[in-house]
Design a protein around this motif. Structure first.
Motif, PDB file in Angstrom:
ATOM      1  N   LEU A 149       1.142   4.055   2.475  1.00 31.23           N
ATOM      2  CA  LEU A 149      -0.026   4.180   4.304  1.00 31.23           C
ATOM      3  C   LEU A 149       0.876   2.718   4.693  1.00 31.23           C
ATOM      4  N   ARG A 150       1.726   2.490   4.001  1.00 32.35           N
ATOM      5  CA  ARG A 150       2.636   1.142   4.298  1.00 32.35           C
ATOM      6  C   ARG A 150       1.710   0.166   5.504  1.00 32.35           C
ATOM      7  N   ILE A 151       1.114  -0.673   5.458  1.00 27.27           N
ATOM      8  CA  ILE A 151       0.045  -2.050   5.778  1.00 27.27           C
ATOM      9  C   ILE A 151       0.556  -3.043   5.823  1.00 27.27           C
ATOM     10  N   GLY A 188       0.816  -0.772   0.063  1.00 26.12           N
ATOM     11  CA  GLY A 188       0.310   0.275  -0.252  1.00 26.12           C
ATOM     12  C   GLY A 188       0.972   1.174   0.226  1.00 26.12           C
ATOM     13  N   LYS A 244      -4.025  -1.722  10.979  1.00 19.58           N
ATOM     14  CA  LYS A 244      -3.501  -2.247   9.565  1.00 19.58           C
ATOM     15  C   LYS A 244      -2.756  -1.309   9.096  1.00 19.58           C
ATOM     16  N   THR A 245      -2.263  -0.791   9.928  1.00 19.63           N
ATOM     17  CA  THR A 245      -0.740  -0.128   9.278  1.00 19.63           C
ATOM     18  C   THR A 245       0.270  -0.573  10.104  1.00 19.63           C
ATOM     19  N   PHE A 283      -9.064   1.714  10.844  1.00 15.50           N
ATOM     20  CA  PHE A 283      -7.977   1.228   9.529  1.00 15.50           C
ATOM     21  C   PHE A 283      -6.564   1.520  10.138  1.00 15.50           C
ATOM     22  N   LYS A 324       1.055  -7.150   6.385  1.00 19.37           N
ATOM     23  CA  LYS A 324       0.547  -7.914   5.416  1.00 19.37           C
ATOM     24  C   LYS A 324       0.183  -9.507   6.946  1.00 19.37           C
TER      25      LYS A 324
END
Lengths: 519, 362
Positions: A382-384, A379, B220-221, B216, A386
């Motif tokens: 955003l550095r999502i 991302g 998630k980040t 979020f 995994k």
């Protein structure tokens, strides 16, 4: 005479089918053993074998679910530590129960009568410390002390209460051979005074040298009682682990001298970072590819500060003080150093190398989010994270390092010390770093896991990486390292060839003698 | 011998993580019923008028949203602070400064109108709250000052500053000496979401959008991971290459900015002018909201609605059964107390130990 002989050796403490259950886990399952007056009794077992649980029940911090404890023949319900102390049981914990923001003397005073004035406590503490060779500054803040020094405070605190039974949990892990020897003399002195000692250790030769009898625990059950002097270290270890421990393979390496230098430290100096921190003075050493370089020393001689400086948790103004494959990294952050190929494993597992309340997968992300950003983050800006990639790395680490855990991705806090250490090191091995710096790789780790960890460190070096091991365990360093240097008061000795150096030389260097004197 | 023991769980309990806020609500209702009984009121009627009656009419649901919007916005920001171990207790002051900064435009330049006014006001509100929050952040980062004290004390500074403004330089010239600013012109008023049904304004929409966005980010980040790691263990955070000092500023600025947005939304949407008091303690109640929502922005949305109900219920109960509206504060206190107590269940299990060994000892 015979009657008094028997009277002298009468039973002090007996434990009968003691059981403690946590949820579905039987931490102690029908444990039986007894200690006589004037006996040093060893409690052997791997991490997670239930030694700590057993000891906590003896000291009143946990209540048994079944069985009983007899003290001088009378059943006792030890409801709290103060009652255990009243009976005459003293305890030196493996995980120290000291308040960081109080001084040594204040910490000691907490466990004594409320009426004792603090000045008297200091004087008493220093007297006992001198007598037993445990040097300590009673005015120092505990928060500023190293692990080794904290343990000394615990031992002194316990001795001050003049207990009949002293429980020692891994007492020598942070002492020099000479200091350990002094501690053994102390313990033998106490034994001659008629005191009993319950001695918990992974160091099998110590147990063999010191203890009259031993009780071996495995998976919460007693697997045997024995007389250590009639056993060999490897037969003791086999009882404890339930399998034969493999010995380290160290293949002689002819090409070592010709290899390129991976890591070099040039005149690294750093002022003290706090009131009780040690200054680093002119530290210089090189580590070629394929070498395991050992740094020995007693706790609190600058090893912690050195680790912080090498890892980049504390930066240097002069970048050229630290070179990694020729690149000056002294002013680079820890993640920039990781991306240049370095990996680190600090001494404290919880709260430094890992976070107890985060899952294992999150703990993988902890040290690798920058160096493996492509694998674990998506991302863009955003550095999502995994989770699937992290979990597959976790599975790989668990498999290669044989990490034993319950569940798929439990919190790090649920792992035993040895298993967590295997995970923390496995997390770095998995990256194939060109340099690994590890502080106390096997502190408090059972013999089986320790052997595995040492082997994997050697294997990493044989694959062409440079490995720096900071340790207070000389046996470990002599077993693994090619060269060993000693830290003393922030200075580092000339590196010694591990194959030729004697323990006496290293012991003298730890005590501050220079190489010339030592040799 | 029977003892009650708290035993640490090996792993935190997933069931109690979800149900502990609900258990806390039940305990609060029971304690509230006892309180009403002691006040000589019928507990069922009181609890009805407190918790149910406000939900029976449309206008009152709009009022609920008006009260919930600032609570959700502030609590979402506070969740970032609290997760990262920064104890910002001064959201009330940041809310007020947001209101003041945002109001500067319509009060000082009432002739400046057009579609640009409102966005500028909201932006200035965010800046005002964030700037005010950097004071305790700077003090903590630079001098290790306790942020609980510094942020809390700045609340009183903000309250007195607002009081001085509306009695002095910003007093409405046509306001017959009342301590109020001039009323905002139409372009400076935050519009209603659905005018036909009630007066709830866009602040509620902002609150929901921002809470979802924050959920979020936090879950998630990598930034959210950084927040949690630094909160759980600063040293492990440093090992991961995260900076505690930067996080102090990040957390305070986010919390202050959202409190400021809540402040200007309240002033512009619900009040329409500056007054000596613009908040019934939203900044403090939001602390309860943040914890009742388990520091999870989605939980905070639900918790914000529940606490908003306690404000409305207080007013309703005052009218219908004649108890002091201070009862709201008591309810909020009971709720926070129960939430914190019930959180123990997540990490500990309660065990009743019947000791048979008492007999053996004899």
């Amino acid at each position: 005479m015979a009657a008094s002989e028997i009277a002298q050796r009468k039973q002090l403490l007996a434990v009968e089918s003691l059981t403690k259950v946590f949820g579905t886990l039987k931490a102690n399952d029908g444990v039986d053993f007894d200690i006589d007056e004037g006996e040093i009794h060893a409690l052997l077992g791997e991490n997670g074998a239930g030694k700590s649980t057993l000891v906590k029940m003896l000291f009143g911090t946990l209540q048994p679910d079944g069985g009983q404890i007899l003290w001088r023949g009378n059943p006792q319900i030890i409801t709290k530590p103060s009652f255990a102390r009243q009976l005459g049981i003293g305890m030196v914990f493996q995980h120290f129960s000291l308040f960081d923001s109080l001084s040594v003397a204040e910490n000691i005073a907490l466990s004594l009568d409320a009426a004792t004035p603090l000045s008297k406590v200091s004087a008493e503490a220093e007297r006992v410390a001198d007598k037993y060779g445990l040097s300590i500054n009673a005015e120092a803040m505990v928060g500023d002390l190293s692990v080794g020094e904290r343990q000394r405070v615990e031992i002194i605190r316990c001795l001050l209460q003049q207990p009949d039974l002293i429980i020692l949990d891994e007492p020598t892990s942070v002492l020099t051979p000479q200091e350990s020897e002094r501690l053994f003399e102390t313990l033998e002195l106490l034994r001659r005074e008629g005191k009993s000692i319950l001695y918990i250790s992974h160091k099998l030769d110590e147990v063999k040298r010191l203890c009259d009898r031993a009780t071996v625990l495995r998976h919460g059950k007693v697997v045997g009682h024995c007389i250590p002097s009639e056993e060999t270290p490897s037969s003791l270890a086999a009882m404890m682990v339930g399998e034969n421990i493999h010995t380290i393979r160290k293949v002689a390496d002819e090409a070592a001298g010709a290899r390129e230098t991976v890591f070099s430290v040039n005149k690294l100096s750093q002022p003290p970072t706090g009131p009780f921190s040690t200054a680093l003075k002119d530290i210089t050493f090189d580590v070629p590819a394929g070498e395991v370089f050992g740094i020995a020393g007693v706790a609190g001689n600058g090893q912690f500060e050195l680790f912080e400086a090498l890892s980049g948790e504390r930066l240097q103004k002069d970048a050229s003080m630290i070179l990694l494959r020729g690149e000056a990294i002294g002013n680079k952050t820890i993640n920039e150093r990781r991306m240049a190929g370095a990996a680190f494993s600090p001494e404290e597992r919880f709260g430094h190398a890992a976070v107890a309340t985060l899952s294992l997968a999150d703990n993988v992300l902890l040290s690798r989010h920058a160096s493996d950003a492509k694998a674990y983050l998506s991302g863009g800006l955003l550095r999502i994270a995994k989770p699937s990639a992290l979990k597959s790395t976790l599975a790989r680490i668990v498999k290669t390092m044989d990490v034993r855990k319950s569940g798929d991705n439990p919190d790090a806090g649920t792992l035993s010390g040895g298993n967590l250490q295997k995970l923390i090191l496995g997390r770095e091995f998995d990256r194939q770093p060109s340099l690994l710096i590890v502080d106390q790789p096997t502190w408090g780790v059972d013999a089986g896991a320790a052997a595995r960890i040492r082997q994997s460190l050697i294997d990493l070096s044989k694959s062409g990486s440079a490995v720096v091991v900071i340790s207070q365990d000389l046996d470990e360093l002599l077993e693994m390292c090619d060269r060993i240097a000693v830290m003393s008061e922030g200075e580092m000795s000339e590196p010694q060839q591990a194959s030729t150096v004697t323990r006496e030389t290293l012991g003298l260097l730890m005590g501050g003698a220079n190489a010339g004197q030592a040799a | 011998m029977i003892r009650i023991e708290l035993e640490k769980r090996a792993q935190h309990s997933a069931i109690f993580s979800l149900t502990s806020p609900l258990i806390a609500l039940v305990i609060t209702a029971v304690l509230g019923a006892i309180m009403f009984l002691m006040l000589g009121k019928s507990p069922t009627a009181a609890l009805y008028s407190y918790f149910i009656e406000p939900l029976t009419e449309m206008w009152s649901i709009h009022e609920l949203m008006i009260k919930a919007a600032p609570l959700i916005l502030i609590a979402t920001g506070l969740s970032v602070c609290f997760l990262s171990n920064n104890w910002n207790i001064g959201a009330e002051g940041q809310f007020i400064l947001g209101g003041i900064f945002g109001s500067a435009l319509p009060i000082m330049y009432p002739e400046f109108t057009g579609p640009m006014v409102l966005p500028l006001m909201l932006l200035m509100g965010i800046v005002g709250g964030a700037a005010y929050a950097t004071i305790p952040a700077f003090l903590k980062a630079r001098f290790s000052t306790n942020e609980i004290l510094s942020s809390l004390m700045l609340v009183y500074v903000a309250q007195l500053f607002l009081d001085w403004l509306v009695r002095g330089p910003w007093r409405n010239p046509e306001g017959y000496n009342f301590p109020e600013s001039r009323t905002f012109h139409a372009d400076a008023v935050l519009p209603e979401i659905w005018f036909a049904s009630g007066r709830a304004h866009w602040g509620f929409v902002f609150a929901i959008l921002i809470a979802v966005l924050m959920w979020f980010v936090l879950n998630k980040t990598l930034k959210g991971f950084e927040v949690r790691v630094l909160g759980l263990s600063p040293r492990a955070g440093r090992f991961a290459g995260f900076s505690s000092n930067k996080m102090i500023f990040t957390a305070f600025i986010i919390a202050g900015g959202l409190a400021g947005l809540a402040g200007i939304s309240e002033v512009s949407g619900a009040i329409g002018q500056l007054r000596p008091v613009i908040s019934p303690g939203y900044g403090f109640t939001a602390i309860i909201v943040a914890f009742l929502g388990r520091l999870n922005p989605l939980g905070i949305i639900a918790a914000g609605l529940i606490l908003a109900l306690s404000y409305l219920g207080g007013e309703a109960a005052q009218i219908s059964i004649g108890v002091s509206n201070k009862v709201s504060a008591v309810f909020q206190g009971l709720l926070l107390f129960s939430v914190l107590a019930c959180d123990t269940l997540i990490h500990y299990s309660i065990k009743v130990v019947k000791s048979a060994r008492g007999k053996a000892a004899l």
